[in-house]
Each structure stands twice: as C-alpha cells, then as structure tokens.
Scaffold this active site. Structure first.
Site, PDB file in Angstrom:
ATOM      1  N   GLU A 128     -13.677 -12.957 -12.213  1.00  0.00           N
ATOM      2  CA  GLU A 128     -14.704 -13.956 -12.449  1.00  0.00           C
ATOM      3  C   GLU A 128     -14.401 -14.575 -13.813  1.00  0.00           C
ATOM      4  OE1 GLU A 128     -18.770 -12.578 -12.451  1.00  0.00           O
ATOM      5  OE2 GLU A 128     -19.490 -14.604 -12.921  1.00  0.00           O
ATOM      6  N   ARG A 164     -12.138   2.797 -11.533  1.00  0.00           N
ATOM      7  CA  ARG A 164     -11.875   1.856 -12.617  1.00  0.00           C
ATOM      8  C   ARG A 164     -11.351   2.603 -13.832  1.00  0.00           C
ATOM      9  NH1 ARG A 164     -15.711  -1.893 -12.885  1.00  0.00           N
ATOM     10  NH2 ARG A 164     -15.511  -2.442 -15.046  1.00  0.00           N
ATOM     11  N   LYS A 177     -17.051  -6.934 -19.955  1.00  0.00           N
ATOM     12  CA  LYS A 177     -17.007  -8.294 -20.503  1.00  0.00           C
ATOM     13  C   LYS A 177     -18.301  -8.650 -21.216  1.00  0.00           C
ATOM     14  CE  LYS A 177     -15.286  -9.992 -16.622  1.00  0.00           C
ATOM     15  NZ  LYS A 177     -14.810 -10.933 -15.599  1.00  0.00           N
TER      16      LYS A 177
HETATM   17  P1  ATP Z   1     -16.415  -6.140 -16.355  1.00  0.00           P
HETATM   18  O1  ATP Z   1     -17.098  -4.959 -15.744  1.00  0.00           O
HETATM   19  O2  ATP Z   1     -15.515  -5.834 -17.485  1.00  0.00           O
HETATM   20  O3  ATP Z   1     -17.346  -7.249 -16.676  1.00  0.00           O
HETATM   21  P2  ATP Z   1     -15.751  -7.153 -13.788  1.00  0.00           P
HETATM   22  O4  ATP Z   1     -15.452  -6.114 -12.806  1.00  0.00           O
HETATM   23  O5  ATP Z   1     -17.064  -7.826 -13.707  1.00  0.00           O
HETATM   24  O6  ATP Z   1     -15.433  -6.629 -15.238  1.00  0.00           O
HETATM   25  P3  ATP Z   1     -14.109  -9.120 -12.609  1.00  0.00           P
HETATM   26  O7  ATP Z   1     -13.646 -10.380 -13.207  1.00  0.00           O
HETATM   27  O8  ATP Z   1     -15.073  -9.190 -11.495  1.00  0.00           O
HETATM   28  O9  ATP Z   1     -14.671  -8.269 -13.803  1.00  0.00           O
HETATM   29  O10 ATP Z   1     -12.887  -8.201 -12.219  1.00  0.00           O
HETATM   30  C1  ATP Z   1     -11.762  -8.638 -11.501  1.00  0.00           C
HETATM   31  C2  ATP Z   1     -11.090  -7.456 -10.889  1.00  0.00           C
HETATM   32  O11 ATP Z   1     -10.716  -6.516 -11.867  1.00  0.00           O
HETATM   33  C3  ATP Z   1     -12.019  -6.745  -9.918  1.00  0.00           C
HETATM   34  O12 ATP Z   1     -11.309  -6.502  -8.722  1.00  0.00           O
HETATM   35  C4  ATP Z   1     -12.375  -5.490 -10.614  1.00  0.00           C
HETATM   36  O13 ATP Z   1     -12.590  -4.469  -9.692  1.00  0.00           O
HETATM   37  C5  ATP Z   1     -11.157  -5.232 -11.505  1.00  0.00           C
HETATM   38  N1  ATP Z   1     -11.557  -4.480 -12.687  1.00  0.00           N
HETATM   39  C6  ATP Z   1     -12.506  -4.797 -13.578  1.00  0.00           C
HETATM   40  N2  ATP Z   1     -12.648  -3.831 -14.510  1.00  0.00           N
HETATM   41  C7  ATP Z   1     -11.745  -2.867 -14.194  1.00  0.00           C
HETATM   42  C8  ATP Z   1     -11.404  -1.596 -14.771  1.00  0.00           C
HETATM   43  N3  ATP Z   1     -12.003  -1.128 -15.853  1.00  0.00           N
HETATM   44  N4  ATP Z   1     -10.422  -0.879 -14.167  1.00  0.00           N
HETATM   45  C9  ATP Z   1      -9.799  -1.353 -13.092  1.00  0.00           C
HETATM   46  N5  ATP Z   1     -10.071  -2.520 -12.501  1.00  0.00           N
HETATM   47  C10 ATP Z   1     -11.038  -3.284 -13.041  1.00  0.00           C
HETATM   48 MG    MG Z   2     -17.294  -8.566 -11.389  1.00  0.00          MG
END
Ligand code: ATP
Ligand code: MG
Length: 581
Positions: A56, A282, A292
């Site tokens: 995102e 994760r 984020k």
């Molecule tokens: P955050 O929790 O940091 O805000 P998010 O999951 O909302 O991150 P996205 O932009 O939706 O951020 O993530 C894109 C991809 O990265 C998704 O498929 C998510 O599962 C993966 N991802 C995000 N954080 C992690 C992590 N800590 N370890 C592994 N994969 C991750």
């Molecule tokens: Mg997300």
C-alpha cells in the site's frame, strides 16, 4: 554509546579486518511455500507461477517488506514464473505519489525487476465495480445505511453472534439503485456502505457481512476525482490477484483469518482465474519497529532526519546507512520462511551485511578523533607514496598509494600517557607500526596550558619502510594514520539503535524507549584524500574502525560519512558459543 572508544577491539599486529565467513549462504533453500509451489507445478495444478508484491503506497518500505519482496520475486525467479509489483492503492486519504516512487526505487535497488508487470488496484476499479454489481444482482451484497459505529455494534463478538442490519433484506433493485447513487456522489462519507450478505452468526467475524465498498470523497493520486466510492482491502485484493492470474498470493500471518472471505469472494464471482492465498510469519527484528504507522510518526514528529534516516529500518534508511542490497537479500534467505511468528536478532542482520562488506568493501584510512604526530627525524617537505592493499580478503582489489609525511594524524584513542597493562598501542618510549608505512617511537608528549595532549613528538626507523623491520622486530600494535598535509576533513555520524530496548514499547510508550544517543556526530575527522571521491552508496572499511559510507548530505564542500557497522560481530560469536555448548 558515546564518543568514548571508537576502536571496537584491541588491535594486534595481525590483520584485524578479517571476519569469520558464514557457511550458511547456500543458494538452494526450501520452505513450506516453495514446497507448495513445487508440488502445484509437479501435479499440474498450475502451469506457470505468478506471485505479486502488493504494497500500500502509504509509507516507505521497511526490512519486513524486503523479506516479502525476496520471497515473492525469489519464488517467481526460481520457478520460472513472474512477480507483479501491485500497488494496493484503495485508500486515497493516506496514499501519495512520493511513496509509489520510493517503493519502485527500493524494489529495484534490492535487485528485482517486475518488467512490464507493474499494476495498481486502481486499474481495476471499473472491473471491481462491475463485480460488486454482480454480487448485488445475485443476492450476495446489499447497500447498508448503518453508520460505522452501528455496524460495529451489530457485529457481535467472538462469543456472541451479530445481528442483521435492518437494510439487509431490502430488494435487489433498491440496492442496485443506491449503489449507483453512491458512485454518483449523492451521499456523504459514511452514509452508505456496500456489504456482502454472508452470515451474521458466522464464527469467523470476517464473514459477518463484511463491508466491500465505502464512500470517500477524496482525490486519488491516479484516478483523480473519478471515484468517490473505494473498495475495501478484502474486496480489492483477491479480485486483483484473479485479474492478474496470480497463482500464489503470499501474505503475512494476520491475513489467515481473511482467507475464508478471500475464497468466498473468488467462489462467488465470475473471475478469470482462481488464485490461492498462503500465509507466512511476518518479520520482527529486535530494536526495530516495523510498522509504517509508527515510522510515519517518527518522521512527522522529527525524531529522525526523514524516512531514509540511517537509523530507520526502512530500505531507504538501510541503503543510506551503507547496507548493500546483497546483504539484505542474504539476510532474507538466512532467516527463512516459517508459519510461526518469531523475532530475529538485529545482530543477525548486521552479520549478513558484515559478511558481504568484509568480502567486498575496500579498506581506507580515516582518523575520527585526530591527534597530531610530528616525526622529528623525517625531512621537512618530503612526501613518500606508500603502497597499501585495498582489501586483504580480495587480492584482485589491488593496492593504492597513500602519502606519508612528517606530520600525521593518528587516533587519540591509540595513545595513552600512562598505559595500563593490556594497552599495547602508542605510549611514551614505545614503538608501534604505522600500517603500510614505518615503525615510530614516541619521544615526547606536548600539552596545552590546560594539560590536554595536543601533539606527540616521535621518531621513525627508515629501515622499516612498508611496515617490516629487517631485524625481525615486531611491535605489538599496528595503527592507522593519515598524512596531515594530505588529509581531508569530514563529519562522521555514528549510529546506534534507534530504541534502547530489544522490544521497543513492551512496557507501554514506545516513544519513551527512543535512544537519545542513537546518533553521535563527530566533526574534524581526517580522511585519506581518496575518500573525497567516493559516491553515496559505496561502502568502505575505515581500517580498524568499521564500515562507512558517504551520506546523502555529503558534498565536495562538506564531506559527511555514516558509520554503517562496527567491525565486531557479537552475533557470530554468540552463535559459535551456542554451537559449541
Ligand atoms: P505495516 O504493518 O508496516 O504498516 P503493511 O503490512 O500494512 O505494513 P503493506 O504495504 O500492506 O504494509 O505490505 C505489503 C506486503 O508486505 C504485504 O504482503 C505484507 O504482508 C508484507 N509485509 C509487511 N510487513 C511485513 C513484515 N514485517 N514481514 C514480512 N512481510 C511483511
Ligand atoms: Mg497492509
């Protein structure tokens, strides 16, 4: 940590720069996801693998995303398929072009290529809208008039079933009309939603008539003002996977509860492909916060210099810090892919990066806290070019010439007027080796009126040129040095963890755990002149001190270097002890 001792260990005459290399850099690794992919191919359930990385664009990518990128692009490459970069841009109130640009830059920098396969969920808004209409027509969705709070109240809890909305059984025609009017902008934000009609008593809360569309009168970075209704994550994600022909939709563990809904939507829509979702744990890393939302606060509240601050766990921060992409990829491979959450030691990330830098980084001389040495018996005005190795780990890196003269800078830490028993470096009357140059002996200590040491008067032995003595004399210490007449001054920024504890926020306020000493700025450091020409992103070893890289703030008028890492690898040491014990 502060400016105390910059030298991470007592250097002897031996080569202090060699580090143990890890045996765990095996290219062929497998995990439960790779096994699923392999068996799907083997048994003909899929012809060709398509994965996607779906950020995102509401912030910069962090090291957790790097794990997901390495996994998704890595699997596609290993199995001869492809990986799409897909922006999950369904919330225009939080998303920005700056984030889209940074995400593309980071994925590329990590070494992955999406080719022609960069997509946006917003590319599919028309298709998604048509599918929403399809669900209404088939009696599987309805327009609701409950407010967000009411929807929440009606949803029930884990132990109690929810209640049906009074609008749930309105005629299909009425929902179709209202949905069209939602799209046309007739209603205020929150006044209507489109909900799937599934089961308000379902044990899985995501089945209790999840919201599929909401009204948001907000301009979108790509679709502008065309839409004022936007699909929710659950409605956009799986359908985007289906449109793109994604075979394996790999996401993090918190999405496993969404999977039944993912499959329900795919099963109830006339989609062109049937994707499947798989979840992995994760990444969490000690001393780091990978969220984020928190990272945005750190930036907005001025705790760091920006998203790419070298202390940030962002990919852009790690890059600015001097971490090579290869080290991050190696780390992602070494931590593996599992189904259970666990936290990885920050030291393991450093270890992977140090391993790459030890093999690849060129060695240079830099003095961070300079102390003047005058070599009294060296002729005034004379300059010699000493030849020194660029990287003892890599003979192909060759040698360079470093100017030697009568006045030198050495590290303040490398001299003690009254040395304790285990201090082997320079002291009054003692001889040490200057790396690649000569042996010098300290004859006199010059102090200012306040008693501070300002200069050492030394003599050199001309027979020791290159660093060896014909009579076999071996000083106990080898020091780095820079010729005072040739040195270039620089600012050097030393970094430590952004948070003081391995589990930031575990006791409550995360921001109370911020490390007030996470950055130490040294000025008046003296570097060998070759370092003035180094480009940002090139990381070198300052001999005996650690790995350093020019900061983005560096310019010919004001050199600025970041410390990437120290030389000491405590993680490897602990691993080795663990294995022995
Ligand atoms: P955050 O929790 O940091 O805000 P998010 O999951 O909302 O991150 P996205 O932009 O939706 O951020 O993530 C894109 C991809 O990265 C998704 O498929 C998510 O599962 C993966 N991802 C995000 N954080 C992690 C992590 N800590 N370890 C592994 N994969 C991750
Ligand atoms: Mg997300």
């Amino acid at each position: 940590m502060a400016t105390g001792s910059l030298l991470s260990h007592e250097p002897g005459a031996s080569d202090v720069s060699s580090q143990p290399t890890t045996p765990d850099r095996t290219p062929e690794r497998t995990d439960f996801i790779r096994e699923i992919v392999a068996s799907d191919l083997r048994e003909g359930r899929v012809d060709s693998v398509v994965t996607r990385f779906p950020p995102e664009p509401n912030g910069y990518l962090h090291i957790g995303h790097a794990k997901s990128i390495c996994l998704n692009f890595g699997i596609a490459a290993e199995f001869g398929g492809h990986c799409n970069l897909r922006f999950d841009d369904t919330n225009p109130t939080k998303e920005e072009q700056e984030y889209i640009d940074s995400i593309q830059q980071d994925v590329r920098w990590l070494g992955f290529d999406w080719g022609d396969n960069c997509f946006y969920a917003s590319d599919y808004f028309h298709q998604l809208y048509d599918w929403a209409v399809y669900l209404i027509k088939t009696g599987k969705a309805y327009v609701d008039e409950l407010s967000a709070d009411e929807i929440h109240d009606y949803r029930g809890t884990i132990t109690e079933p929810g209640r049906n909305s009074p609008w749930r059984d309105r005629p299909i025609e009425e929902s179709l009309d209202l949905f069209a009017r939602m799209k046309a902008g007739e209603f205020a934000d929150g006044a209507r939603t489109l909900r799937a009609k599934i089961d308000m008593a379902a044990p899985n809360i995501f089945f209790r008539d999840p919201v599929l569309y909401r009204i948001l009168h907000a301009s979108h970075p790509r679709t502008g003002d065309e839409w004022c209704i936007y699909p929710m994550y659950d409605f956009a994600h799986g359908q985007s996977d289906a449109i793109e022909g994604v075979t394996h939709s790999i996401c993090t563990l918190e999405f496993d509860v969404h999977r039944p809904l993912y499959d329900w939507l795919i099963g109830n829509l006339p989609v062109p492909h049937v994707p499947h979702q798989y979840e992995f744990a994760r990444l969490s890393v000690t001393y780091m916060v990978l969220s984020k939302r928190v990272l945005l606060r750190l930036v907005n509240e001025g705790h760091v210099r920006g998203w790419d601050d070298p202390r940030m766990p962002t990919i852009s921060g790690l890059r600015r810090r001097g971490f090579p992409a290869e080290g991050i990829r190696d780390f992602a491979g070494q931590i593996g892919v599992a189904k259970a959450d666990n936290t990885v030691e920050y030291g393991q990330l450093e270890h992977a990066v140090r391993d790459v830098l030890n093999r690849k980084a060129q060695r240079r001389f830099a003095v961070l806290q300079p102390l003047k040495v005058v070599v009294e018996n060296y002729p005034d005005g004379r300059v010699e070019e000493m030849e020194v190795a660029n990287n003892p780990e890599d003979p192909e890196a060759g040698t360079r010439r470093v100017s030697f003269g009568r006045e030198l800078w050495i590290e303040r830490d490398d001299f003690m007027e009254e040395p304790p028993a285990k201090f082997f470096r320079l002291a009054p009357g003692r001889e040490v080796r200057l790396r690649g140059a000569y042996f010098i002996t300290c004859r006199e200590v010059v102090k200012d009126a306040g008693g501070e040491i300002v200069e050492l008067r030394c003599v050199y032995d001309p027979a020791t040129r290159g660093g060896d003595s014909p009579d076999g004399r071996r000083p106990k210490a080898t020091l780095h040095w820079v010729s005072a007449a040739h040195a270039v001054p620089a600012e050097v920024r030393l970094y430590d963890h952004l948070f003081t504890r391995p589990d930031p926020g575990a006791d409550g306020d995360l921001f109370a755990d911020l490390n007030p000493n996470s950055e130490t700025v040294l000025t008046g450091c003296m570097l060998e002149p070759a370092l003035a020409g180094l480009a940002a992103g090139e990381t070198v070893q300052f001999e005996r001190l650690g790995y350093f890289t020019p900061d983005l703030d560096s310019s010919p008028d004001g050199l600025v270097f970041n410390r990437t890492l120290t030389l000491k690898d405590t993680w490897a040491k602990l691993q080795a002890q663990g294995k022995q014990g």
